[in-house]
Design a protein around this motif. Sequence first.
Motif, mmCIF file in Angstrom:
data_model
loop_
_atom_site.group_PDB
_atom_site.id
_atom_site.type_symbol
_atom_site.label_atom_id
_atom_site.label_comp_id
_atom_site.label_asym_id
_atom_site.label_seq_id
_atom_site.Cartn_x
_atom_site.Cartn_y
_atom_site.Cartn_z
ATOM 1 N N VAL A 60 46.211 43.572 36.525
ATOM 2 C CA VAL A 60 47.371 43.577 37.416
ATOM 3 C C VAL A 60 48.067 42.225 37.431
ATOM 4 O O VAL A 60 49.291 42.140 37.384
ATOM 5 C CB VAL A 60 46.950 43.968 38.848
ATOM 6 C CG1 VAL A 60 48.082 43.723 39.843
ATOM 7 C CG2 VAL A 60 46.519 45.430 38.888
ATOM 8 N N ASP A 61 47.290 41.155 37.475
ATOM 9 C CA ASP A 61 47.861 39.841 37.730
ATOM 10 C C ASP A 61 47.607 38.818 36.634
ATOM 11 O O ASP A 61 47.873 37.631 36.831
ATOM 12 C CB ASP A 61 47.338 39.291 39.067
ATOM 13 C CG ASP A 61 45.829 39.451 39.201
ATOM 14 O OD1 ASP A 61 45.222 40.186 38.402
ATOM 15 O OD2 ASP A 61 45.258 38.848 40.121
ATOM 16 N N PHE A 89 45.625 51.313 51.055
ATOM 17 C CA PHE A 89 44.968 50.010 51.147
ATOM 18 C C PHE A 89 45.421 49.055 50.042
ATOM 19 O O PHE A 89 45.130 47.859 50.109
ATOM 20 C CB PHE A 89 43.443 50.163 51.063
ATOM 21 C CG PHE A 89 42.818 50.894 52.221
ATOM 22 C CD1 PHE A 89 43.507 51.071 53.416
ATOM 23 C CD2 PHE A 89 41.532 51.412 52.122
ATOM 24 C CE1 PHE A 89 42.931 51.737 54.486
ATOM 25 C CE2 PHE A 89 40.944 52.076 53.196
ATOM 26 C CZ PHE A 89 41.653 52.245 54.374
ATOM 27 N N LYS A 90 46.109 49.554 49.047
ATOM 28 C CA LYS A 90 46.447 48.745 47.871
ATOM 29 C C LYS A 90 47.266 47.510 48.254
ATOM 30 O O LYS A 90 48.258 47.604 48.975
ATOM 31 C CB LYS A 90 47.242 49.581 46.858
ATOM 32 C CG LYS A 90 47.585 48.799 45.592
ATOM 33 C CD LYS A 90 48.180 49.684 44.508
ATOM 34 C CE LYS A 90 49.610 50.044 44.796
ATOM 35 N NZ LYS A 90 50.239 50.737 43.653
ATOM 36 N N VAL A 91 46.837 46.358 47.770
ATOM 37 C CA VAL A 91 47.544 45.094 47.987
ATOM 38 C C VAL A 91 47.674 44.398 46.636
ATOM 39 O O VAL A 91 46.677 43.973 46.051
ATOM 40 C CB VAL A 91 46.789 44.176 48.979
ATOM 41 C CG1 VAL A 91 47.543 42.854 49.135
ATOM 42 C CG2 VAL A 91 46.624 44.854 50.328
ATOM 43 N N TRP A 92 48.897 44.304 46.157
ATOM 44 C CA TRP A 92 49.192 43.556 44.933
ATOM 45 C C TRP A 92 50.137 42.422 45.307
ATOM 46 O O TRP A 92 51.311 42.638 45.564
ATOM 47 C CB TRP A 92 49.848 44.457 43.882
ATOM 48 C CG TRP A 92 48.885 45.411 43.223
ATOM 49 C CD1 TRP A 92 47.548 45.492 43.424
ATOM 50 C CD2 TRP A 92 49.204 46.409 42.252
ATOM 51 N NE1 TRP A 92 46.994 46.480 42.651
ATOM 52 C CE2 TRP A 92 47.995 47.061 41.910
ATOM 53 C CE3 TRP A 92 50.376 46.818 41.639
ATOM 54 C CZ2 TRP A 92 47.937 48.097 40.982
ATOM 55 C CZ3 TRP A 92 50.329 47.843 40.719
ATOM 56 C CH2 TRP A 92 49.123 48.481 40.385
ATOM 57 N N ASN A 93 49.591 41.216 45.356
ATOM 58 C CA ASN A 93 50.433 40.057 45.679
ATOM 59 C C ASN A 93 49.847 38.782 45.099
ATOM 60 O O ASN A 93 50.119 37.707 45.597
ATOM 61 C CB ASN A 93 50.577 39.923 47.193
ATOM 62 C CG ASN A 93 49.249 39.663 47.895
ATOM 63 O OD1 ASN A 93 48.213 39.504 47.257
ATOM 64 N ND2 ASN A 93 49.284 39.629 49.209
ATOM 65 N N GLN A 109 44.585 43.473 44.014
ATOM 66 C CA GLN A 109 44.788 43.173 42.604
ATOM 67 C C GLN A 109 44.025 44.164 41.724
ATOM 68 O O GLN A 109 44.049 45.360 41.978
ATOM 69 C CB GLN A 109 44.407 41.726 42.318
ATOM 70 C CG GLN A 109 45.172 40.706 43.186
ATOM 71 C CD GLN A 109 46.667 40.738 43.050
ATOM 72 O OE1 GLN A 109 47.326 41.648 43.564
ATOM 73 N NE2 GLN A 109 47.252 39.733 42.411
ATOM 74 N N ASN A 110 43.299 43.702 40.709
ATOM 75 C CA ASN A 110 42.714 44.648 39.756
ATOM 76 C C ASN A 110 41.527 45.409 40.317
ATOM 77 O O ASN A 110 41.131 46.443 39.778
ATOM 78 C CB ASN A 110 42.300 43.927 38.470
ATOM 79 C CG ASN A 110 42.581 44.773 37.239
ATOM 80 O OD1 ASN A 110 43.733 44.867 36.826
ATOM 81 N ND2 ASN A 110 41.575 45.411 36.673
ATOM 82 N N PRO A 118 52.246 46.929 36.089
ATOM 83 C CA PRO A 118 51.757 46.418 37.372
ATOM 84 C C PRO A 118 52.013 44.938 37.577
ATOM 85 O O PRO A 118 52.177 44.486 38.720
ATOM 86 C CB PRO A 118 50.260 46.723 37.322
ATOM 87 C CG PRO A 118 49.940 46.826 35.871
ATOM 88 C CD PRO A 118 51.149 47.412 35.238
ATOM 89 N N THR A 119 52.028 44.144 36.501
ATOM 90 C CA THR A 119 52.280 42.714 36.667
ATOM 91 C C THR A 119 53.673 42.476 37.218
ATOM 92 O O THR A 119 53.882 41.597 38.072
ATOM 93 C CB THR A 119 52.098 41.982 35.328
ATOM 94 O OG1 THR A 119 50.758 42.180 34.864
ATOM 95 C CG2 THR A 119 52.354 40.492 35.487
ATOM 96 N N TRP A 120 54.644 43.249 36.753
ATOM 97 C CA TRP A 120 56.001 43.136 37.283
ATOM 98 C C TRP A 120 56.026 43.519 38.765
ATOM 99 O O TRP A 120 56.675 42.851 39.582
ATOM 100 C CB TRP A 120 56.955 44.021 36.491
ATOM 101 C CG TRP A 120 58.355 44.033 37.040
ATOM 102 C CD1 TRP A 120 58.928 44.983 37.818
ATOM 103 C CD2 TRP A 120 59.333 43.016 36.857
ATOM 104 N NE1 TRP A 120 60.215 44.635 38.148
ATOM 105 C CE2 TRP A 120 60.489 43.431 37.567
ATOM 106 C CE3 TRP A 120 59.365 41.802 36.176
ATOM 107 C CZ2 TRP A 120 61.658 42.664 37.599
ATOM 108 C CZ3 TRP A 120 60.526 41.036 36.209
ATOM 109 C CH2 TRP A 120 61.650 41.472 36.911
#
Length: 533
Positions: free
Chosen positions: A75-76, A529-533, A461-462, A243-245
């Motif tokens: 993801v990151d 619950f997903k947190v991508w930051n 994240q991943n 996902p990175t974007w």
Amino acid sequence: MANPRHPDLVAGLPGVAPKPAPGLSHFWFPTDTAIAYLLAAVAVALQMATNGRYGYFRDELYYLALSHHLDWGYVDLAPMAPLVAYIGRVLFGDSLHAIRLFPALALGAEILITGLITQELGGKRFAVLLACLGVLVAPVIQANAGRFSMNPFEPVFWMGAIYFLLLAINHDRPQFLVWVGVLVGLGVENKHSTAFFLIALLAALLATSERRLFRSKWLWIAAGIIVLLALPNLIWQYRHAFPTWVDLSNVKKIHKNVELPPLPFLKEQILMLQPLNALIWIAGLGFLLFHSEGKRYRVLGVTYLAFLAIMMVLHGKDYYLAPIYPMLFAAGGAFWQDLIAAHSRLRWVKAVLPRVLIVSGVIAFPLVLPILPPDKIVPYMQKLGVGMPRTETHMSSTLPQHFADEFGWPEMVSQVADVYNQMPAEERRKTAILAGNYGSAGAIDFFGSRYGLPASISAHQNYYYWGFRQYTGESVILLNWELDDAQYWCNSVEEGPKVGNPYSMGWEHYTILICHGLKKPLAEAWPHFKVWN
């Protein structure tokens, strides 16, 4: 045409008798290059002597977790760093010194490449000494090499590419561009920001006389190599809906990172490299852009300016520029060499300037290396008039983040183990440990086995992709959760012990919560619950 600063390069051309081949020891350790080797060894020794004094850094725990889930993307981040972490674990184990060996060696390689670039710019012994010293005493470069991440490897790829570009220019052999392509392509697989370095480099080639290289087939072969090396990660990104974007877009939306206007951003460049070092790298930039001897290599100066502009426009973190500075230190060494040669009254500079850099570096090292006891760091910063560095808007800690994120993980896992092991055996079997961020999740995964803890789950994240495994949500230990959020999702919530090392980051001070029954099955709640930051 032979490079006038390298007359020996005419050897091997038609009608020119080649020079006698030097001995093997002279080939590997000529006097000038030996200085770079020596300072590279000093840098590695300094890192290995200090890098085990505190604890595992938050991101290192994440990388170790990723190394158990090798893939073509995450993801990151790009795929290379977890692979390097895996190789390090297999070869050397997962102690602090073991996982930080490759970053230390990368710093040594960065200094060695700086010396080689200096020589390609016409620098001799003093120029190499000055350039390599500049890199050695730059706090941000030492800090990046002090723990495992993508960052210590980035300058090796970038500056390796610059070195081969200079070989192509000086030797008039565009075949060397193939290696530029290999290194840039590997750099993209190490960290996606290499793409911006590539954009800056291409813009500089077009803006200078080196645009002639676009007529060479070798440049297009290099471009093809970059695409081929980057392709596996691009395919992975496409299959996972980029996902990175999404992650980077979320960072922008929540204004997670400190965004500096141009002048403060430039000020941070000077501070993070330590102010006296500006005598070298700013002089190097001027040498590349305006000096009669240096403007042959103007492409390097324009590359820096283009990359600086890109980072300013994108509001990148100040340290994102760190990998590009070795070439400016190299140019600065060449500048001072020529200046002193042209003005004999400045010979004193040869004795004074390196000593000044060494003293200033020794003073700055405790700001970025774990040399002092933790309780002495802030008083030392205050004596030097150095403020608390901040790269994220919600940072709160007693120590700078690069130190604070190395404290509290074993203690937190021990407290979680106390909660978990006090549960009845039947309840333990169905209890998940749900962490709110990858640091806590990675700590549970790394330290938890000694307490008999199961692997953690997390939607950060991943970790989100690795899912909730067999758990249903009947019993969940919550880490990094607010009580209000837990009460919203759980049938009932029990408060456990408070977590918080006095030196750890503010967001690692919280109460462990025990959720007795999620209101929705964990499978249904998981996307929320997903947190991508």
